[in-house]
Each structure stands twice: as C-alpha cells, then as structure tokens.
Design a protein around this motif. Structure first.
Motif, PDB file in Angstrom:
ATOM      1  N   THR A   1       0.905  -1.156   0.152  1.00  0.00           N
ATOM      2  CA  THR A   1       0.041  -0.074   0.081  1.00  0.00           C
ATOM      3  C   THR A   1       0.839   1.183   0.005  1.00  0.00           C
ATOM      4  OG1 THR A   1      -0.018  -0.083   2.575  1.00  0.00           O
ATOM      5  CG2 THR A   1      -2.004  -1.176   1.328  1.00  0.00           C
ATOM      6  N   ASN A   2       0.434   2.426  -0.488  1.00  0.00           N
ATOM      7  CA  ASN A   2       0.764   3.563  -0.326  1.00  0.00           C
ATOM      8  C   ASN A   2       0.262   4.526   0.657  1.00  0.00           C
ATOM      9  OD1 ASN A   2       2.553   3.186  -2.764  1.00  0.00           O
ATOM     10  ND2 ASN A   2       0.837   3.597  -3.804  1.00  0.00           N
ATOM     11  N   SER A   3       1.138   5.015   1.472  1.00  0.00           N
ATOM     12  CA  SER A   3       0.849   5.927   2.698  1.00  0.00           C
ATOM     13  C   SER A   3       0.447   7.324   2.294  1.00  0.00           C
ATOM     14  CB  SER A   3       2.105   6.236   3.813  1.00  0.00           C
ATOM     15  OG  SER A   3       3.077   6.798   3.187  1.00  0.00           O
ATOM     16  N   LEU A   4      -0.167   8.278   2.985  1.00  0.00           N
ATOM     17  CA  LEU A   4      -0.285   9.446   2.536  1.00  0.00           C
ATOM     18  C   LEU A   4       0.815  10.225   2.274  1.00  0.00           C
ATOM     19  CD1 LEU A   4      -2.224  12.135   2.183  1.00  0.00           C
ATOM     20  CD2 LEU A   4      -2.303  12.379   4.604  1.00  0.00           C
ATOM     21  N   GLU A   5       2.146   9.795   3.025  1.00  0.00           N
ATOM     22  CA  GLU A   5       3.486  10.770   2.654  1.00  0.00           C
ATOM     23  C   GLU A   5       3.755  10.263   1.538  1.00  0.00           C
ATOM     24  OE1 GLU A   5       6.379  13.251   3.439  1.00  0.00           O
ATOM     25  OE2 GLU A   5       4.557  13.155   4.605  1.00  0.00           O
TER      26      GLU A   5
END
Length: 181
Positions: A40-44
C-alpha cells in the motif's frame, strides 16, 4: 476540458488537494494487488512521490491527469481514470496514443463503474484531442478485471512485454483501440 456526468458518476480532475482520497484508495492491499503486489501507499508517499508525478502529466485543456470518479447523487469518491500520453515517462512518449488506466475501491468492483467511467472520459477526450489516433491500456496478465474492462472498451490485445517505469518494471499485456473519427 470537463467530463460530463454519466448515468451513475460525476467527474473532476484530481489535484494535490486530493492526496488523502488517493491515499485512502491506495491503502487497500487488494486494490494494489496487481500494481505493487499488494504493497500500500501511505499519505506521505502519495504526497512526495505520486502527486509530483501526477503534476508532470496533468494538462487540463487536453484532459490529461487523474479524473476522480464520484458516485451520484452523494458524490462519494470511488476511484479514478488516468489519462496521459502513452509511454509518457520514456523516450517513446506518444501524444497521439492516450493511455487509460483505472483504480477503484472494492465496493465498486463488478458493477461496471470503471467501464462506465472510462467510456465517458474517452468520449470527451476525442473532441479535446483531435490528433489522437489510439487509446491504449496495460495490465498485469493476471488482472482479469482490468483486462475485461479493456475488452468492454473495444480494445484489442497487442502484445505482452516489459513495461519500464522509474517506480518499477513489470510484465504486462498491452491493449489498444483506434479512435473512430
């Protein structure tokens, strides 16, 4: 360029202000299964990697960018349709061949929403890009959901090959459809 509402969806071009929407979508391992193997990709990561990348190919007058897809009537975010010149991040960039892509939340899967959205965006793109000769798309060979969307859009299989990208190379299938004028 604007994309008119379709039967079930409202559309608008996404911007850096939509980072949280993008991060929420990318936080589901099932959504990311055929893109990153489920990572997954984080907000950062969305803010530091994907938003700057998006800004390099977004061109509103031509309809290039990520078209957010919002369910009507309440306009809940469901996903997006990507539009950019094929091979944008390579020396083979082709502005006459527009690459389409899509990413949608699981709650919308199997309902024809990605197909509806891609068809709507494609129909608007033809008038905004009179020099376009093809629409194309790529997918992991195991991603039968995306491949089925490509077929529903009238795209045909072209080849299987390596898609090179700064974010990671992957084996994909290539599909395309000539633009009807």
């Amino acid at each position: 360029m604007q994309v008119k509402d379709s039967k079930r969806l409202h559309y608008r071009l996404l911007t850096a202000a939509d980072a949280q929407l993008l991060a929420d979508l990318d936080s589901d391992p099932e959504v990311m299964k055929f893109i990153t193997g489920g990572k997954t990709n984080s907000l950062e990561e969305v803010k530091t990697v994907y938003i700057p990348r998006l800004s390099t190919f977004t061109e509103e007058s031509k309809g290039w960018g990520l078209w957010g897809c919002f369910e009507l009537p309440d306009k809940h975010f469901l996903g997006w349709i990507l539009v950019r010149p094929a091979h944008f991040f390579s020396e083979q960039r082709n502005d006459r061949d527009l690459e389409l892509g899509w990413r949608f939340k699981q709650i919308s899967w199997g309902k024809g929403l990605a197909t509806e959205a891609a068809q709507q965006v494609m129909s608007e793109l033809v008038s905004a890009n009179p020099d376009v000769t093809h629409f194309s798309a790529i997918a992991d060979e195991g991603n039968t959901g995306s491949i089925n969307i490509m077929k529903k859009l009238g795209m045909s299989f072209v080849k299987k090959g390596l898609h090179t990208d700064i974010l990671g190379d992957m084996e994909v299938v290539y599909y395309e459809k000539p633009v009807s004028k």
